[in-house]
Design an enzyme around this catalytic site. Structure first.
Site, short mmCIF file in Angstrom:
data_model
loop_
_atom_site.label_atom_id
_atom_site.label_comp_id
_atom_site.label_asym_id
_atom_site.label_seq_id
_atom_site.Cartn_x
_atom_site.Cartn_y
_atom_site.Cartn_z
N TYR A 186 16.49 -42.75 72.14
CA TYR A 186 16.40 -42.62 73.60
C TYR A 186 17.75 -42.25 74.21
O TYR A 186 18.00 -42.48 75.39
CB TYR A 186 15.88 -43.92 74.22
CG TYR A 186 14.42 -44.18 73.89
CD1 TYR A 186 13.42 -43.64 74.69
CD2 TYR A 186 14.06 -44.90 72.77
CE1 TYR A 186 12.09 -43.85 74.39
CE2 TYR A 186 12.73 -45.11 72.45
CZ TYR A 186 11.74 -44.58 73.27
OH TYR A 186 10.42 -44.78 72.97
N SER A 187 18.60 -41.66 73.40
CA SER A 187 19.98 -41.42 73.81
C SER A 187 20.11 -40.47 75.00
O SER A 187 19.72 -39.31 74.95
CB SER A 187 20.75 -40.84 72.61
OG SER A 187 21.98 -40.32 73.02
#
Ligand SMILES: *Cc1c(COP(=O)(O)O)cnc(C)c1O
Length: 324
Positions: free
Chosen positions: A70-71
């Site tokens: 989910y960077s």
């Protein structure tokens, strides 16, 4: 939401009427870096700007970096590469090949090449030749550390500080806040709040804001009691000098990175309803809570000027089933 169509827009510094700050007579402003774009939102974009400059001067052919599923950072990097037509590679912790997250799907759609590695391999990401060892083709790529945490990232974030100073000056003149409690020849002191992961953004701010600013980093990770010392060392390593006062608050992590307990969610929903814009669940909500605590305890009161930096990250709401 209306987002900018420019690549390098100057985001607004908005006067925000929040019942918590209003009740205390605090002049509350929010620097809306979330408005740059939902994708390369916020501070990640500034860090990348610094890195794009470096990549070009080093004659590299692309950019490679690291992150989780989910960077925000990989997300911003993918869109930056697409916008500037620079090849990008994302080295991802964990095997999401058959179940791409919305973030990773976006990265791929933006043209980023994804490589999935297990946790053990990922742990070696700080090694300077890690990417090239993984894939010899990456030897010609500019390597950006996880989170965009390098000297170039710090330099890129200085732009935020310059913009804030200029815009705050205009606001204060307009509201004539400066003449009420301070002689006009003395600049009005102001408090700046910024959420901290690696504190790269914080370093950009403190190296560029004037000495009458006081910067408060709000760490979103648990057990970051040594972050202050690490920042001091990094500033030395980078040869960058802070000009203003600064400190890091470590009591607002709500259980640790990515933790989003019900009380934090309730706080976020109240804030969004009262102020009319969205926060992200990992960073900015924790910063706002630190500000609320400071105001409610009387630390900031009538006439004080508080600036919060909305560092963006809204795309991360999808990981928590929050509406965009
Ligand atoms: C990455 C990120 C931060 C933390 O920035 P650092 O420079 O690593 O301290 C803050 N807010 C958002 C929205 C982010 O995505």
């Amino acid at each position: 939401m209306k987002f900018s169509t420019q690549l390098f827009p100057e985001t607004p510094l908005q006067r925000v009427r929040w019942p918590i700050t209003d009740a205390a007579g605090v002049h509350f402003f929010v620097k809306r870096e979330d408005l740059i774009n939902p994708y390369w939102s916020g501070n990640k974009w500034y860090k990348l700007r610094g890195n794009v400059d470096a990549m070009k001067s080093q004659n590299k052919i692309g950019m490679v970096s690291f992150g989780g599923g989910y960077s925000n950072h990989l997300h911003a990097l993918a869109y930056c590469g697409k916008a500037l037509q620079i090849p990008t590679v994302g080295i991802v912790r964990g095997d999401y090949r058959h179940q791409l997250t919305p973030t990773l799907r976006d990265c791929e759609a933006a043209g980023m090449t994804l490589r999935f590695v297990d946790r053990k391999t990922y742990a070696q990401r700080y090694h300077p030749t890690f990417a090239a060892q993984l894939d010899p083709n990456l030897a010609d790529y500019w390597v950006i550390p996880e989170g965009g945490a390098n000297r170039e990232g710090v330099l890129g974030c200085q732009v935020i500080a310059q913009s804030i100073q200029h815009q705050l000056d205009q606001h204060l003149r307009c509201f004539d806040l400066s003449s009420s409690s301070h002689k006009s020849s003395i600049p009005t002191p102001f408090q700046v709040f910024v959420p901290c992961g690696t504190a790269t953004t914080l370093m950009g701010l403190i190296s560029s804001l004037p000495e009458w600013a006081n910067v408060h980093g709000v760490s979103v990770l648990k057990g970051e009691d040594t972050l202050t010392e690490r920042v001091k060392q990094l500033l030395l390593d980078y040869g960058i000098k802070p000009h203003c006062q600064w400190s890091i608050l470590t009591g607002y992590h709500s259980g640790g990175y990515g933790k989003f307990p019900p009380d934090l969610k309730a706080f976020m929903q109240a804030f969004e309803a009262e102020c009319g814009f969205l926060l992200d669940p990992i960073y900015t909500v924790k910063m706002m809570r630190a500000i609320a605590a400071g105001v409610e305890s009387g630390r900031w009161s009538k006439g004080d000027v508080v600036v919060a930096i909305h560092t963006g990250g809204l795309q991360g709401r999808r990981g928590y089933d929050l509406p965009m």
